[in-house]
Design a protein around this motif. Sequence first.
Motif, PDB file in Angstrom:
ATOM      1  N   MET A  98       5.202  11.398 -11.307  1.00 45.39           N
ATOM      2  CA  MET A  98       4.789  10.704 -10.123  1.00 45.39           C
ATOM      3  C   MET A  98       5.948   9.305 -10.146  1.00 45.39           C
ATOM      4  SD  MET A  98       1.073   9.551 -10.297  1.00 45.39           S
ATOM      5  CE  MET A  98       1.121   8.562  -8.384  1.00 45.39           C
ATOM      6  N   VAL A 118       4.971  -1.534  -9.735  1.00 44.84           N
ATOM      7  CA  VAL A 118       3.996  -0.830  -9.017  1.00 44.84           C
ATOM      8  C   VAL A 118       2.610  -1.966  -9.520  1.00 44.84           C
ATOM      9  CG1 VAL A 118       2.422   0.951  -8.388  1.00 44.84           C
ATOM     10  CG2 VAL A 118       4.778   1.336  -9.252  1.00 44.84           C
ATOM     11  N   GLY A 151      -3.584   8.061  -4.780  1.00 39.30           N
ATOM     12  CA  GLY A 151      -2.481   7.772  -5.472  1.00 39.30           C
ATOM     13  C   GLY A 151      -2.465   6.991  -6.511  1.00 39.30           C
ATOM     14  N   GLN A 152      -3.355   5.952  -6.400  1.00 41.23           N
ATOM     15  CA  GLN A 152      -3.452   4.763  -7.209  1.00 41.23           C
ATOM     16  C   GLN A 152      -4.536   5.437  -8.394  1.00 41.23           C
ATOM     17  OE1 GLN A 152      -5.190   1.028  -5.433  1.00 41.23           O
ATOM     18  NE2 GLN A 152      -4.013   1.804  -3.380  1.00 41.23           N
ATOM     19  N   GLN A 210       0.894  -1.281  -0.067  1.00 39.09           N
ATOM     20  CA  GLN A 210       0.081   0.285  -0.105  1.00 39.09           C
ATOM     21  C   GLN A 210       0.857   1.349   0.038  1.00 39.09           C
ATOM     22  OE1 GLN A 210      -3.601  -0.304  -0.200  1.00 39.09           O
ATOM     23  NE2 GLN A 210      -2.338  -2.177  -1.114  1.00 39.09           N
ATOM     24  N   LYS A 211       2.106   1.088  -0.747  1.00 44.76           N
ATOM     25  CA  LYS A 211       2.759   2.637  -0.860  1.00 44.76           C
ATOM     26  C   LYS A 211       1.922   3.596  -1.355  1.00 44.76           C
ATOM     27  CE  LYS A 211       6.568   4.997  -1.070  1.00 44.76           C
ATOM     28  NZ  LYS A 211       7.031   5.362   0.329  1.00 44.76           N
ATOM     29  N   LEU A 212       1.132   3.296  -2.583  1.00 39.83           N
ATOM     30  CA  LEU A 212       0.172   4.232  -3.095  1.00 39.83           C
ATOM     31  C   LEU A 212      -1.274   3.938  -2.611  1.00 39.83           C
ATOM     32  CD1 LEU A 212       0.773   4.323  -6.942  1.00 39.83           C
ATOM     33  CD2 LEU A 212       1.997   5.526  -5.319  1.00 39.83           C
ATOM     34  N   ASP A 213      -1.772   5.283  -1.719  1.00 47.78           N
ATOM     35  CA  ASP A 213      -3.097   5.113  -1.326  1.00 47.78           C
ATOM     36  C   ASP A 213      -4.211   5.248  -2.351  1.00 47.78           C
ATOM     37  OD1 ASP A 213      -3.149   7.856  -2.130  1.00 47.78           O
ATOM     38  OD2 ASP A 213      -2.899   8.579   0.016  1.00 47.78           O
ATOM     39  N   LEU A 256      -2.467   7.574 -10.471  1.00 48.90           N
ATOM     40  CA  LEU A 256      -1.552   6.790 -11.508  1.00 48.90           C
ATOM     41  C   LEU A 256      -2.046   6.274 -12.692  1.00 48.90           C
ATOM     42  CD1 LEU A 256       1.263   5.979 -12.383  1.00 48.90           C
ATOM     43  CD2 LEU A 256       1.082   3.983 -10.638  1.00 48.90           C
ATOM     44  N   GLY A 273      -1.679  -0.890  -5.223  1.00 44.41           N
ATOM     45  CA  GLY A 273      -0.993   0.097  -4.548  1.00 44.41           C
ATOM     46  C   GLY A 273       0.330  -0.507  -4.145  1.00 44.41           C
ATOM     47  N   LEU A 309       8.746   8.314  -7.269  1.00 47.48           N
ATOM     48  CA  LEU A 309       8.428   7.049  -6.559  1.00 47.48           C
ATOM     49  C   LEU A 309       9.920   6.133  -6.836  1.00 47.48           C
ATOM     50  CD1 LEU A 309       6.656   5.079  -5.277  1.00 47.48           C
ATOM     51  CD2 LEU A 309       6.088   3.896  -7.385  1.00 47.48           C
TER      52      LEU A 309
END
Length: 198
Positions: free
Chosen positions: A80, A127, A12-13, A6-9, A16, A154, A84
């Motif tokens: 982004m 990702v 963020g998902q 869950q690096k991208l909430d 992206l 994520g 990352l």
Amino acid sequence: MQYFPQKLDPGGQSALLGELRRIMAQAPLYTPTMPRSGRPMSVRMTNCGPLGWVTDKERGYRYQATHPETGKPWPPMPQMLLDLWHDVGGYPFPPEACLVNYYAGPAKMGLHQDRDEEDFAAPVLSVSLGDIGVFRVGGRSRKDPTRKLELRSGDVVVLDGEDRLAFHGIDRILPGTSELLLEGGRFNLTLRRVSKPS
Ligand code: MD6
Ligand code: FE
């Protein structure tokens, strides 16, 4: 290997995914074929960044600056993704290629090493977006034991150091496990440094 669940909430998902939709409008997903046999892969692919990873029957695995079907340069890599890479990659030069894989329904990816790059000192960062992918990772020999990891939308995985050349693949996608993609399935983006920095 480093795993960042869950690096991208969710925000963020979605952001992206928006970038990915723009990329695919300029550089459509296509079906790559295996070297020599010419058999189609079950995943569909595209790329962004100065270089893209491609494969076909005649010329095999390679990086090139243009889309194999449109002949146009790949779209730029979204900021982004560059951010990352600098955040978790731990490598002082930018990535040159972002391979986008799309898995629909029964698509999978056999055990492989990422070894078409000149520079194995740089990590490969991935990702995941959409449905869960059952990731399998082992060691530097194809015979080494493997373990499974369910990659969710994520999640970020970095293959570096000892594991840079670890064998890995996707056994299958678990349908209906994410609501991010209306069309279902799973995207995986892998960021790579291709050339040795000079
Ligand atoms: C996938 N991933 O997750 C396939 N390669 O669909 C990869 O092949 C991969 O996750 C290098 C580093 C991380 C990865
Ligand atoms: Fe890979």
